[in-house]
Design an enzyme around this catalytic site. Structure first.
Site, PDB file in Angstrom:
ATOM      1  N   GLY A 195       0.829  -1.205   0.000  1.00 31.26           N
ATOM      2  CA  GLY A 195       0.000   0.000   0.000  1.00 31.26           C
ATOM      3  C   GLY A 195       0.864   1.258   0.000  1.00 31.26           C
ATOM      4  O   GLY A 195       1.909   1.296   0.654  1.00 31.26           O
ATOM      5  N   ARG A 254       0.301  -5.564  -6.814  1.00 30.16           N
ATOM      6  CA  ARG A 254       0.378  -6.898  -6.230  1.00 30.16           C
ATOM      7  C   ARG A 254       1.057  -7.832  -7.235  1.00 30.16           C
ATOM      8  O   ARG A 254       0.935  -7.659  -8.445  1.00 30.16           O
ATOM      9  CB  ARG A 254      -1.021  -7.423  -5.894  1.00 30.16           C
ATOM     10  CG  ARG A 254      -1.712  -6.614  -4.808  1.00 30.16           C
ATOM     11  CD  ARG A 254      -3.030  -7.271  -4.406  1.00 30.16           C
ATOM     12  NE  ARG A 254      -3.721  -6.505  -3.383  1.00 30.16           N
ATOM     13  CZ  ARG A 254      -3.452  -6.565  -2.088  1.00 30.16           C
ATOM     14  NH1 ARG A 254      -2.496  -7.374  -1.666  1.00 30.16           N
ATOM     15  NH2 ARG A 254      -4.136  -5.852  -1.225  1.00 30.16           N
ATOM     16  N   ASP A 267       5.240  -5.056   5.727  1.00 28.80           N
ATOM     17  CA  ASP A 267       5.632  -6.399   6.116  1.00 28.80           C
ATOM     18  C   ASP A 267       5.811  -7.330   4.922  1.00 28.80           C
ATOM     19  O   ASP A 267       6.833  -8.022   4.797  1.00 28.80           O
ATOM     20  CB  ASP A 267       4.582  -6.963   7.079  1.00 28.80           C
ATOM     21  CG  ASP A 267       4.864  -8.397   7.481  1.00 28.80           C
ATOM     22  OD1 ASP A 267       4.261  -9.301   6.873  1.00 28.80           O
ATOM     23  OD2 ASP A 267       5.679  -8.614   8.393  1.00 28.80           O
ATOM     24  N   THR A 326       4.564   2.399   5.636  1.00 28.31           N
ATOM     25  CA  THR A 326       3.177   1.947   5.779  1.00 28.31           C
ATOM     26  C   THR A 326       2.462   2.845   6.771  1.00 28.31           C
ATOM     27  O   THR A 326       3.019   3.168   7.827  1.00 28.31           O
ATOM     28  CB  THR A 326       3.094   0.484   6.246  1.00 28.31           C
ATOM     29  OG1 THR A 326       1.760   0.190   6.662  1.00 28.31           O
ATOM     30  CG2 THR A 326       4.031   0.206   7.407  1.00 28.31           C
ATOM     31  N   ASP A 385       0.119   2.128   8.687  1.00 27.15           N
ATOM     32  CA  ASP A 385      -0.348   1.407   9.876  1.00 27.15           C
ATOM     33  C   ASP A 385       0.650   1.431  11.031  1.00 27.15           C
ATOM     34  O   ASP A 385       0.283   1.101  12.163  1.00 27.15           O
ATOM     35  CB  ASP A 385      -0.668  -0.048   9.528  1.00 27.15           C
ATOM     36  CG  ASP A 385      -1.906  -0.174   8.663  1.00 27.15           C
ATOM     37  OD1 ASP A 385      -2.829   0.645   8.838  1.00 27.15           O
ATOM     38  OD2 ASP A 385      -1.955  -1.091   7.824  1.00 27.15           O
ATOM     39  N   ASP A 439       2.954  -0.639  11.677  1.00 31.93           N
ATOM     40  CA  ASP A 439       2.879  -1.983  12.250  1.00 31.93           C
ATOM     41  C   ASP A 439       4.125  -2.833  11.997  1.00 31.93           C
ATOM     42  O   ASP A 439       4.061  -4.064  11.999  1.00 31.93           O
ATOM     43  CB  ASP A 439       1.643  -2.712  11.726  1.00 31.93           C
ATOM     44  CG  ASP A 439       1.651  -2.869  10.205  1.00 31.93           C
ATOM     45  OD1 ASP A 439       2.512  -2.259   9.541  1.00 31.93           O
ATOM     46  OD2 ASP A 439       0.796  -3.603   9.678  1.00 31.93           O
ATOM     47  N   ARG A 452      -6.275  -3.058  10.115  1.00 26.95           N
ATOM     48  CA  ARG A 452      -6.846  -4.406  10.168  1.00 26.95           C
ATOM     49  C   ARG A 452      -6.223  -5.217  11.295  1.00 26.95           C
ATOM     50  O   ARG A 452      -6.901  -5.951  11.996  1.00 26.95           O
ATOM     51  CB  ARG A 452      -6.640  -5.112   8.823  1.00 26.95           C
ATOM     52  CG  ARG A 452      -7.358  -6.450   8.714  1.00 26.95           C
ATOM     53  CD  ARG A 452      -7.224  -7.054   7.329  1.00 26.95           C
ATOM     54  NE  ARG A 452      -7.818  -6.212   6.310  1.00 26.95           N
ATOM     55  CZ  ARG A 452      -7.126  -5.569   5.353  1.00 26.95           C
ATOM     56  NH1 ARG A 452      -5.820  -5.688   5.304  1.00 26.95           N
ATOM     57  NH2 ARG A 452      -7.739  -4.827   4.463  1.00 26.95           N
TER      58      ARG A 452
END
Length: 319
Positions: free
Chosen positions: A11, A72, A103, A125, A127, A129, A171
């Site tokens: 993303g 992708r 990730d 990212t 997020d 994360d 998510r």
């Protein structure tokens, strides 16, 4: 090390362009040729790359998204696809690669290093994360976008006696919800990493109403569940008019904040310096405001957790 390449994967995140710019210009500073790979690992397998000059990355530091695009690529998940990617790198005489992403992108970088190709990862990212780094590129911009949206909703909320549920991205990670909710004084913040009691959330809305507050804000990470469903449960329990806003991909876009531009610039430069020094299998991280290279396995060794002290602070301050 004479020729390096850079790609963005996964993303998009505000600040990726600033990182690309830093890779290109730091590479030129060290006398390297720098190539940009178009559309991530898919473009790598196809050999879709172009040489990047100093001028080619002018006027991109302030732009969101990624000028190298992202896509992708299921083929890259196969052994044959990864070997094909390495062959393309060797065919184009690339000596080292910088991968900017999250990730999944890092797992791809790890796979290339395992096949003998020097690769450095830069965490990009929204997020936040990625384990092993305090912050990722794009996170600061995303939370500021969310804060601005909630501020606008609050302007409307002050005119009506309602409960507002704001569903944000996350998510598997609650950092966006946590930081934005704390910054905006939300009555409740729901994240995947912390247990919650719906009755407690409802009671907080009730208590806010009883002490004269005309509206309540609940910030919900998408990984917890549907904002629409939570809004309906609150409405049924309290007979209070409830509105739900799902912010969606607006959180990904926009001009990066100063923090993300500086972070991306520092990380991009560090990635090139690591390659020049002969490093591989590394991730660029920021820890205690110091940018450094760490083993990329740290991104996978531990699950990223948000600062739960902030979560407890938000509960205290929202009484």
């Amino acid at each position: 090390m004479e020729r390096i390449a850079v790609l963005t994967s996964g993303g998009d995140a505000p600040g990726m362009n600033a990182a690309i710019r830093a890779v290109v210009r730091t590479g030129h500073y060290h006398g390297l040729e720098v190539y940009g790979i178009i559309s991530g690992y898919a473009g790598l397998i196809e050999g879709n790359m172009k040489r990047l000059s100093l001028r080619s990355v002018g006027d991109i530091i302030h732009r969101g998204g990624t000028v190298l695009y992202s896509a992708r690529c299921d083929e890259f998940k196969t052994e044959a696809g990864r070997k094909n990617a390495v062959e393309q790198l060797k065919k184009n005489k690339i000596d080292g690669l910088v991968v900017i992403g999250g990730d999944g992108s890092f797992r791809g970088a790890k796979a290339l290093t395992s096949l003998g190709f020097p690769t450095i990862g830069i965490p990009g990212t929204i997020d936040n994360d990625i384990s092993g780094t305090d912050f990722t590129i794009g996170f600061d911009t995303a939370i500021n976008t969310v804060i601005e949206c909630i501020d606008r909703i609050r302007d409307t909320a002050t005119s009506h006696e309602r409960a507002y549920v704001i569903e944000v991205m996350g998510r598997n990670a609650g950092d966006i919800a946590l930081w934005a909710g704390l910054a905006d004084g939300a009555e409740s913040i729901l994240i995947p990493e912390a247990p919650f009691d719906l009755d407690e959330v409802i009671e907080r809305v009730r208590f806010a109403s009883e002490r004269g507050k005309r509206h309540s804000i609940i910030v919900l990470a998408e990984g917890v569940g549907s904002g629409v469903e939570f809004g309906e449960k609150i409405k049924q329990a309290l007979s209070v008019e409830t509105r739900v806003t799902v912010l969606g991909h607006v959180q990904r876009g926009g001009s990066p904040t100063a923090f993300d531009r500086v972070l991306a610039s520092r990380m991009g430069a560090k990635a090139v310096e690591l390659l020049v020094k002969g490093e591989k299998d590394k991730m660029v991280a920021i820890r205690n405001n110091k940018v450094l290279g760490v083993n990329i396995d740290e991104a996978f060794a531990n699950k990223h957790l948000p600062d739960l002290e902030l979560y407890e602070l938000a509960k205290i301050l929202s009484i």
